[in-house]
Design a protein around this motif. Structure first.
Motif, PDB file in Angstrom:
ATOM      1  N   ALA A 209       0.825  -1.210   0.000  1.00  0.00           N
ATOM      2  CA  ALA A 209       0.000   0.000   0.000  1.00  0.00           C
ATOM      3  C   ALA A 209       0.858   1.258   0.000  1.00  0.00           C
ATOM      4  CB  ALA A 209      -0.919  -0.003   1.213  1.00  0.00           C
TER       5      ALA A 209
ATOM      6  N   GLU B  33      -2.172   0.836  -7.371  1.00  0.00           N
ATOM      7  CA  GLU B  33      -2.352   0.025  -6.182  1.00  0.00           C
ATOM      8  C   GLU B  33      -2.994  -1.298  -6.597  1.00  0.00           C
ATOM      9  OE1 GLU B  33      -1.297   1.387  -2.855  1.00  0.00           O
ATOM     10  OE2 GLU B  33      -0.288   2.234  -4.611  1.00  0.00           O
TER      11      GLU B  33
ATOM     12  N   SER C 228      -1.709   7.584  -5.966  1.00  0.00           N
ATOM     13  CA  SER C 228      -1.204   6.411  -6.677  1.00  0.00           C
ATOM     14  C   SER C 228      -2.081   6.105  -7.875  1.00  0.00           C
ATOM     15  CB  SER C 228      -1.155   5.194  -5.756  1.00  0.00           C
ATOM     16  OG  SER C 228      -0.682   4.045  -6.460  1.00  0.00           O
TER      17      SER C 228
END
Length: 270
Positions: A67, A77, A74
């Protein structure tokens, strides 16, 4: 109940779906626990036939890989969902994306195949935008870091202070200005799905650091890299940097990242 039989038997897992999702905008400040709770609620709302663990407190079989730190955005993920019946990956992607809040966006989905997802990821591609930092200053700091054989920074962790060798984790790094970056950011050929990050406010004093970083234990985070640049060159951004993980995957011999979902990936439309 026969010996060895579970007290609360649950339907078996017959299929696993691997999912790539983004954490964008204000939701970059969600912790991993908050993200996990949001996904579990979305799975229930979407009616996805998720399998559960056995016992008195069954949990949905959802596993997570690497994570991103709280406060970072992001585009890459990953999670894996166990299902009690076979479902088309596109159905899972569409249903889960519709049930999640904007900012947690499901991008890709594919049926899981060996090897394990954890064995398909050993590095990340980070894009760090530094408003108020001249390109020349950032470039000099990065060159000073790459010239070192080792550069250790300290991080305060729940178990105490931990020394982390940032230089050993940084595979490569490049510097551009915000003015030079194309709309949506610099080219990111390693980012699967072709998704571009949010546009940045360009300015004369705004630089972008793009770095490939190995996933070590503990993981080297963007703030560790910035701490290392402070050590080698006294670089201190006047305002908080904005970090986005653009890709995860296995490093090849050219320092590029292979897509962990591989061929057959279902890609969200832009």
């Amino acid at each position: 109940m026969r010996p060895g039989e579970a007290a609360n038997p649950a339907p078996p897992t017959v299929q696993r779906i691997r999912v790539r999702f983004a954490k964008r905008g204000r939701l970059r400040f969600l912790s991993h626990r908050d993200v996990a709770r949001s996904v579990e609620r979305a799975v229930r709302r979407a009616g996805i036939p998720v399998s559960h663990s056995h016992g008195f407190s069954p949990h949905p079989r959802i596993s997570w890989i690497g994570a991103a730190p709280t406060g970072t955005a992001s585009e890459a993920e990953y999670l894996e969902i166990g299902l009690t019946r076979e479902v088309e990956p596109e159905v899972v992607r569409t249903a889960l994306d519709a049930a999640l809040p904007a900012g947690l966006d499901i991008l890709d989905a594919v049926v899981a195949e060996p090897p394990a997802l954890a064995d398909r990821i050993d590095a990340s591609l980070w894009r760090i935008v530094l408003p108020g930092v001249p390109e020349a200053a950032l470039r000099a700091a990065v060159e000073a870091l790459l010239a070192r054989d080792a550069l250790v920074v300290e991080r305060v962790m729940p178990a105490g202070r931990r020394e982390i060798d940032v230089r050993a984790a940084v595979v490569s790094a490049a510097v551009t200005t915000c003015d030079d970056a194309p709309a949506g950011g610099p080219p990111v050929g390693d980012a699967p799905g072709g998704v571009t990050p949010e546009p940045d406010a360009a300015g004369s004093d705004c630089a972008i650091l793009t770095a490939v970083v190995r996933q070590t234990t503990p993981a080297v985070r963007p703030d560790d890299v910035l701490g290392a640049l402070d050590v080698v060159a006294g670089l201190k951004p006047p305002v908080p940097a904005k970090a986005t993980r653009m890709a995860q995957g296995l490093l090849d011999d050219r320092g590029r990242l292979a897509d962990p979902l591989g061929a057959g990936r279902v890609t969200a439309r832009a």
